[in-house]
Design a protein around this motif. Structure first.
Motif, PDB file in Angstrom:
ATOM      1  N   ASN A 245       1.294  -1.011   0.057  1.00 21.22           N
ATOM      2  CA  ASN A 245      -0.155   0.071  -0.002  1.00 21.22           C
ATOM      3  C   ASN A 245       0.657   0.836   0.020  1.00 21.22           C
ATOM      4  O   ASN A 245       0.464   1.773  -0.527  1.00 21.22           O
ATOM      5  N   GLU A 278      -3.800  -8.200  -0.144  1.00 20.95           N
ATOM      6  CA  GLU A 278      -4.508  -7.527   1.177  1.00 20.95           C
ATOM      7  C   GLU A 278      -4.208  -7.871   2.392  1.00 20.95           C
ATOM      8  O   GLU A 278      -2.964  -8.873   2.116  1.00 20.95           O
ATOM      9  N   SER A 337      -6.881  -5.927   7.135  1.00 17.96           N
ATOM     10  CA  SER A 337      -6.493  -5.073   7.602  1.00 17.96           C
ATOM     11  C   SER A 337      -8.012  -3.802   7.663  1.00 17.96           C
ATOM     12  O   SER A 337      -7.532  -2.391   8.076  1.00 17.96           O
ATOM     13  N   THR A 338      -8.207  -3.910   6.857  1.00 19.91           N
ATOM     14  CA  THR A 338      -9.677  -2.621   7.072  1.00 19.91           C
ATOM     15  C   THR A 338     -10.974  -3.267   7.555  1.00 19.91           C
ATOM     16  O   THR A 338     -11.657  -2.325   7.462  1.00 19.91           O
ATOM     17  N   ASP A 339     -10.612  -4.560   8.383  1.00 24.26           N
ATOM     18  CA  ASP A 339     -11.533  -4.413   9.654  1.00 24.26           C
ATOM     19  C   ASP A 339     -11.300  -2.448  10.689  1.00 24.26           C
ATOM     20  O   ASP A 339     -10.735  -2.862  11.419  1.00 24.26           O
ATOM     21  N   ASP A 340     -12.642  -2.336  10.608  1.00 24.86           N
ATOM     22  CA  ASP A 340     -13.375  -1.407  11.848  1.00 24.86           C
ATOM     23  C   ASP A 340     -12.635  -1.601  13.654  1.00 24.86           C
ATOM     24  O   ASP A 340     -11.991  -0.233  14.183  1.00 24.86           O
ATOM     25  N   ILE A 378      -0.973  -2.526  11.229  1.00 23.88           N
ATOM     26  CA  ILE A 378      -2.317  -2.830   9.658  1.00 23.88           C
ATOM     27  C   ILE A 378      -1.357  -3.825   9.339  1.00 23.88           C
ATOM     28  O   ILE A 378      -2.273  -4.397   8.869  1.00 23.88           O
ATOM     29  N   LYS A 379      -0.728  -3.275   8.306  1.00 23.18           N
ATOM     30  CA  LYS A 379      -0.194  -3.929   7.054  1.00 23.18           C
ATOM     31  C   LYS A 379       0.837  -5.480   7.585  1.00 23.18           C
ATOM     32  O   LYS A 379       2.216  -5.079   8.038  1.00 23.18           O
TER      33      LYS A 379
END
Ligand SMILES: Cc1cc2nc3c(=O)[nH]c(=O)nc-3n(C[C@H](O)[C@H](O)[C@H](O)COP(=O)(O)OP(=O)(O)OC[C@H]3O[C@@H](n4cnc5c(N)ncnc54)[C@H](O)[C@@H]3O)c2cc1C
Length: 438
Positions: A245, A278, A337-340, A378-379
């Motif tokens: 990213n 992802e 990593s997109t999970d709130d 996060i990543k």
């Protein structure tokens, strides 16, 4: 990855500059101040079969600091903790029928012998496991474990994901004792990074901490221009070791090639440069205590009443003299990593995870807990979806002075530092001639 490559290039006479966003080197393998002592921010162990990583440790003159420990494995399901640390215990494991155990044993043996990972990339993990292990083993053992690690995304992951785990787990077994031996370096990864820092700077290299790269592009006189939040540089060569990213934000997508090494990317793939990679993120609650919670190094959790996805008793590997006689237990929870949920406040995780500990260990004296820390990233782990190798950035970009090296390129391996060092060595072997300044 960046520090290990910089060390290798420095040793070969190159003058390197490492630009690191954080105030410490090490990325996911960096350290954390736990109060009375410092140790790895996330749990890290070394396997006896980690020959590339052990090679680096030897190369840094740290082989005397490597210490090994026999470890034990547990499995938590239906509110019960089972030991599965030996073949005999595995045979007594009540969750599976004898037939399912035999099929599970076969899966491990068969998986550890497969070399053609390309074939595995085209079938889902679930399809492969149901075929090789059987439906009962899948439903009772694999599915809860996959759900714990990947959530519903497990359905999109290819068989490479589980095969690469099996390969690594199998290699952890010491053949003579058929028992798991795991290792660490005295002082933790902090001591490895300090030695790497010294090796790079004593070869006239430069390590720039607290500095973020915002743009990389070629100059008109065939060099690479790097813009950071502090200053700009012109370099002869740049190797970008950030996650995908960040790569997509700082490098023009036209420059990145996707797909298997040697294959020319399609136009479609170029315009989508790396978008599809992802990552899983992780929240890791770390408990510092006066007494150990358990004697296991790892407890695999296949019970959705527990909010964390594993329990890692780090002090069962690391000699407590490293941690001022405190005990360290890591409780990870992986999610996309997109999970709130990854953004929830520390107290949310502290309360839920401590409640999980109480229910798993009702007799444990919670007053023995000295402090609780919440670390997150996060990543972390790229998700090896079907035909994953088609979407990863190639090491060679469309510009001969710009290269990419990161863990998304692990198309047939799981995430660990042995693979990181293997990737650095392979990269160096392939590109060292090209990196010479002509
Ligand atoms: C919970 C957990 C447990 C693990 N357990 C083990 C284990 O037991 N054994 C093992 O071998 N491995 C383990 N690992 C894996 C290991 O930590 C990774 O393999 C390794 O850290 C990957 O290194 P990397 O350099 O590729 O990526 P990263 O560590 O992600 O490094 C990327 C670096 O790029 C920097 N960066 C990003 N953007 C910019 C920018 N714009 N400008 C400048 N710098 C930037 C980041 O700050 C970071 O330092 C574990 C990891 C986690 C999270």
């Amino acid at each position: 990855m960046g520090m290990a490559l910089a060390h290798k290039l420095s040793a070969d006479g190159h003058i390197v500059t490492v630009i690191e966003h954080s105030d410490k080197p090490g990325g996911l393998a960096t350290w954390h101040n736990f109060g009375a002592f410092t140790w790895d921010r996330f749990y890290h162990v070394i396997l006896p079969s980690d020959r590339h990583l052990i090679g680096l440790i030897n190369d840094l003159g740290m082989s005397d600091h490597l210490q090994w420990q026999r470890t034990y494995t547990g499995f938590y399901v239906d509110n019960k903790l089972h030991s599965i640390s030996s073949n005999m215990e595995f045979l007594k494991f009540p969750l599976l029928s004898l037939t399912s155990k035999i099929r599970l044993g076969f899966t491990m043996l068969y998986g550890s012998r497969i070399n053609n990972w390309q074939k595995l990339e085209t079938q889902s993990c679930e399809q492969w496991l149901r075929r090789v292990s059987g439906n009962e083993t899948f439903e009772k053992l694999w599915k809860p474990l996959l759900l714990a690690k990947l959530g519903p995304s497990y359905k999109r992951v290819s068989a490479v994901f589980i095969w690469s785990y099996i390969k690594r787990m199998f290699s952890a077994r010491d053949k003579s004792a058929s028992a798991e031996q795991l290792g660490h370096v005295k002082g933790g990864y902090k001591s490895i990074f300090h030695t790497l820092q010294n090796s790079i700077t004593s070869a006239s290299g430069n390590i720039r901490l607290n500095e973020s790269v915002s743009n990389i592009q070629p100059t008109t006189d065939d060099r690479m221009h790097v813009q950071t939040d502090k200053q700009s540089y012109d370099f002869d060569h740049v190797v970008c070791t950030s996650p995908v990213n960040v790569l997509n934000q700082i490098v023009s997508p036209e420059m990145i090639k996707l797909g298997k090494p040697g294959l020319e990317a399609t136009d479609q793939a170029v315009s989508n440069a790396g978008e599809e990679v992802e990552y899983l993120g992780v929240v890791c609650v770390v408990i510092v205590s006066k007494t150990p919670l358990t004697h296991y190094y790892v407890v695999n959790i296949a019970d959705d009443s527990v909010p964390f996805t594993g329990l890692i008793g780090m002090s069962n590997v690391v000699n407590p003299e490293n941690t001022e006689n405190h005990h360290l237990t890591y409780l990870p929870r992986y999610m996309l990593s997109t999970d709130d949920e990854l953004k929830k406040p520390d107290n949310y995780f502290k309360e839920r995870f401590l409640a999980g500990i109480k229910s798993m260990f009702p007799d444990y004296n919670m007053d023995d807990i000295v402090s609780v820390h919440v670390n997150r990233a996060i990543k972390v782990q790229p998700l090896q979806v079907l035909n994953y190798s088609n979407i990863v950035p190639e090491a060679q970009t469309r510009h001969h002075r710009l290269h990419v090296l990161n863990t998304s390129q692990f198309v047939n391996a799981t995430l660990n530092n042995n693979e990181v060092i293997a990737a650095v060595n392979a990269f160096y072997h392939t590109f060292s001639n090209q990196l010479q300044i002509k």
